[in-house]
Design a protein around this motif. Sequence first.
Motif, PDB file in Angstrom:
ATOM      1  N   ASN A   1      -3.253   4.024  -2.314  1.00 20.08           N
ATOM      2  CA  ASN A   1      -3.063   3.308  -3.571  1.00 20.08           C
ATOM      3  C   ASN A   1      -2.668   1.853  -3.332  1.00 20.08           C
ATOM      4  OD1 ASN A   1      -3.323   5.647  -5.481  1.00 20.08           O
ATOM      5  ND2 ASN A   1      -1.619   6.387  -4.241  1.00 20.08           N
ATOM      6  N   THR A   2      -3.378   0.954  -4.002  1.00 19.83           N
ATOM      7  CA  THR A   2      -3.135  -0.472  -3.882  1.00 19.83           C
ATOM      8  C   THR A   2      -2.040  -0.904  -4.844  1.00 19.83           C
ATOM      9  OG1 THR A   2      -5.444  -0.829  -3.281  1.00 19.83           O
ATOM     10  CG2 THR A   2      -4.208  -2.739  -4.048  1.00 19.83           C
ATOM     11  N   ILE A   3      -1.074  -1.675  -4.343  1.00 16.90           N
ATOM     12  CA  ILE A   3       0.022  -2.196  -5.160  1.00 16.90           C
ATOM     13  C   ILE A   3      -0.006  -3.712  -5.072  1.00 16.90           C
ATOM     14  CG2 ILE A   3       2.522  -2.276  -5.498  1.00 16.90           C
ATOM     15  CD1 ILE A   3       2.635   0.498  -4.138  1.00 16.90           C
TER      16      ILE A   3
ATOM     17  N   GLN B   1       0.845  -1.183   0.000  1.00 11.49           N
ATOM     18  CA  GLN B   1       0.000   0.000   0.000  1.00 11.49           C
ATOM     19  C   GLN B   1       0.878   1.230   0.000  1.00 11.49           C
ATOM     20  OE1 GLN B   1      -3.288  -0.686   0.073  1.00 11.49           O
ATOM     21  NE2 GLN B   1      -4.261   1.302   0.330  1.00 11.49           N
ATOM     22  N   ASN B   2       0.566   2.180  -0.884  1.00  8.49           N
ATOM     23  CA  ASN B   2       1.195   3.497  -0.863  1.00  8.49           C
ATOM     24  C   ASN B   2       0.096   4.489  -0.554  1.00  8.49           C
ATOM     25  OD1 ASN B   2       2.571   5.851  -1.170  1.00  8.49           O
ATOM     26  ND2 ASN B   2       3.092   5.560  -3.317  1.00  8.49           N
TER      27      ASN B   2
ATOM     28  N   PRO C   1      -0.572   0.162 -13.365  1.00  9.86           N
ATOM     29  CA  PRO C   1      -0.312  -1.047 -12.579  1.00  9.86           C
ATOM     30  C   PRO C   1       0.332  -2.114 -13.446  1.00  9.86           C
ATOM     31  CG  PRO C   1      -2.625  -0.926 -13.164  1.00  9.86           C
ATOM     32  CD  PRO C   1      -2.010   0.356 -13.639  1.00  9.86           C
TER      33      PRO C   1
ATOM     34  N   ARG D   1      -6.725   2.860 -12.004  1.00  8.97           N
ATOM     35  CA  ARG D   1      -6.151   3.247 -10.702  1.00  8.97           C
ATOM     36  C   ARG D   1      -7.119   2.804  -9.601  1.00  8.97           C
ATOM     37  NH1 ARG D   1      -3.805   7.359 -11.439  1.00  8.97           N
ATOM     38  NH2 ARG D   1      -3.885   7.460 -13.687  1.00  8.97           N
TER      39      ARG D   1
ATOM     40  N   THR E   1       2.434   5.078  -8.552  1.00  8.93           N
ATOM     41  CA  THR E   1       1.026   5.347  -8.299  1.00  8.93           C
ATOM     42  C   THR E   1       0.658   6.791  -8.633  1.00  8.93           C
ATOM     43  OG1 THR E   1       1.548   5.824  -5.975  1.00  8.93           O
ATOM     44  CG2 THR E   1       0.889   3.568  -6.524  1.00  8.93           C
TER      45      THR E   1
ATOM     46  N   ARG F   1       5.182   0.297  -8.714  1.00  9.32           N
ATOM     47  CA  ARG F   1       4.999   1.192  -7.581  1.00  9.32           C
ATOM     48  C   ARG F   1       4.824   2.642  -8.013  1.00  9.32           C
ATOM     49  NH1 ARG F   1       6.200  -3.216  -5.252  1.00  9.32           N
ATOM     50  NH2 ARG F   1       6.050  -3.474  -2.996  1.00  9.32           N
TER      51      ARG F   1
END
Length: 718
Positions: free
Chosen positions: A97-99, A93-94, A116, A129, A110, A108
């Motif tokens: 934002n889901t990674i 997680q950033n 992605p 996104r 975002t 990574r």
Amino acid sequence: MKSFKSFDGKRGLLAGAAMVMAVVMPGAAMAQEAAAVDEGGIGEIVVTAEKRETTVQKTPIAVSVLDADAIRRNGVNSLVDLSSLTPSLNFAQNSVNTIITIRGVSSRDTTEIGDPAVSIATDGFYYQRPFGFNDTLYDLERVEVLRGPQGTLYGRNATGGAINFITAKPGKEFGGFATVGVGDYNLITAEAAVNIPLADNLQTRTSVYMQKRDGYRKNNYAGKDGDDADAVSARFQVKFDPTERLSFLLSAQTTSIDGVGPTFYGVLFNGPVNNNVRPAIDRDGSVLGSPRQSINGTNKSIQLTATYDFGIATLTYLGGFRNQKYRQVRDLDGVVKSDAYFLPSEDARDWQHEARLTSNGDGPFKWQAGVFYFHEKNNTNTDFSSFTNPIAPGQPVARFSFRYPSVIARSKAVFGQASYEVVPGLSLEAGIRYSKDYKARRGYSNTTGTSYTGVGNVPTDVNASSSKTTTHFAVNWQFTPRNLLYVKRDTGYKAGGFSDVQNIGNVPYGPENITSYEIGSKNRFLDNRLQLNVSAYRYNYKDQQISQFNNGFTAIFNAGKSRIKGVEVEAVAQPVPALRFDGSIAYLDAKFIDFRVGNVQYAGNKPPSSPKWQLGAGFQYELALGEGTLTPRIQTHYESESYLAFTNFERERNRKFSRTDLMLTYNASDNRWSLQGYVRNLENKIVITAASASGLFGAYTYQLAPPRTYGARLTYNF
């Protein structure tokens, strides 16, 4: 296990697969049976991983599937839950934002320009996104996790794989369910769905979901803790079949997300960053700065799926619109200081269309062909700011400001795939896709610290184009009705773009390309009571897009070359109907072969979120209790160490950990209601999902996975 260190090429992969197959029986947590094949046997489930209906065991792809029963039984309503049940899948997680990482492949980046590396879609409707996607998974028919490049059928941003969320659809009978849940951190959840048929050819389904929870991160500022949850979502679907050949499905969904939102845990330092030490992390955290962090976002979408059966083939159209908005006040340093705040705002509008013609029937020649179009326009307004007074803040003082009212992402593609059964059971398969992408950004940036007065604005008008032809070749051998062997070669591609770099401006980066070689086998043994699936793969990864965050700026660099190889084993054993074992082993050997940033060569480092070992195991036994059944289940997930950034510094290292869940479920005899109690992350291990450090605001910062939690859920079916 030392022999894995000597993996070299395809022979090494095959040898490793054979060794693991010989010594290991557990495999991935799979979907529970959709229909029992025989007494005590493991059931099959139908999937659309290849954009046509097939069963899991006859689909020549490394795919893990959870059906509706497995999702409810495991309480899956987030990607964190999903990552514990699927081999080679990692979640990070950033902030919001889901990674997602599959087999060491992730993105990574975002930012509004980034893409992605794993394609995420709901009923075929792609997410560019996935903001807010993590906490609103509900009323699902199944989840499909496809591992490996899916460049032919899924397109440009599926270099790592694809995750398909398939929602429960309207049916011809009235019915539904309602679930309420409570837990620690003042958790309250509610989920419900009702299916209402209006006519023989007209049905509706309405689904709602709500989750509210106090934060995991103790903040003690203004009574609000960080890492909380405050989400409400609703979905309405209408299915209309005017004729036996023609069908329409219209779906609309809206989601609202509020609260404090994901927070960073900060540790202040003086002097330069010490990359060789990971500071002690207190899960409770410390007091954040003032003003209080907050998030507000909405996701709205409407999509149409239409099919027409021509007899020889079926034409499918999928199209729709999605609007994602969010605003955030994000405390970047994670401590009481007020000189490191990020204030992003986005308003993204996506239009996408896909038309696909798919052959019907069980003949030796099967084919499909289609076209795809995607267009996104985003309006972003972002400041990196400090505040003058941490006790009674006044107006923010901007350090950097970015105003981009027009951010465009456009993708066009044409694709086709076909297979031919040359002799009974043996098929040759090939596919091709041509993708063309365009990105542009217009507006201004200001890094002078005076953006609120308009002085120092630097106009931005930049674009990038890229294109690629991706291919798929495979040999599939169904040598018995319950044994499949496949060998395939796939390529994947992710579009290029550009980065903002302080004092330099926009710096372009190229597209990334991946070539995958994979051999796999899917098997049922012992009268359908044992399922054993094995896959071994090797990736040649070129120009991988790697994100670097430095002093408030994110820049993307192309790694010259990476090498990834590994083995996965999945199995399910169900010797009697009441007893079930499941688990997984995933071995991953991933490293950079050539990756130079400035004057530093990072060859030999591991890509982010690439643990060498991932192990999973589950056990459950159904006991008769009164007129119902009581089912205890224990499942555990283990990962060896990994890093959260390509630099592989000690401060970025995720130490090895295990995460164990306990569940106890009672089902009434007529399945009218059920009650489940659960404990998640029994070990309460600290697991970091993001790590960074910056001399600009003088702190190490981390995001953390959820701690130990417990709760109960009551479900009523009607």
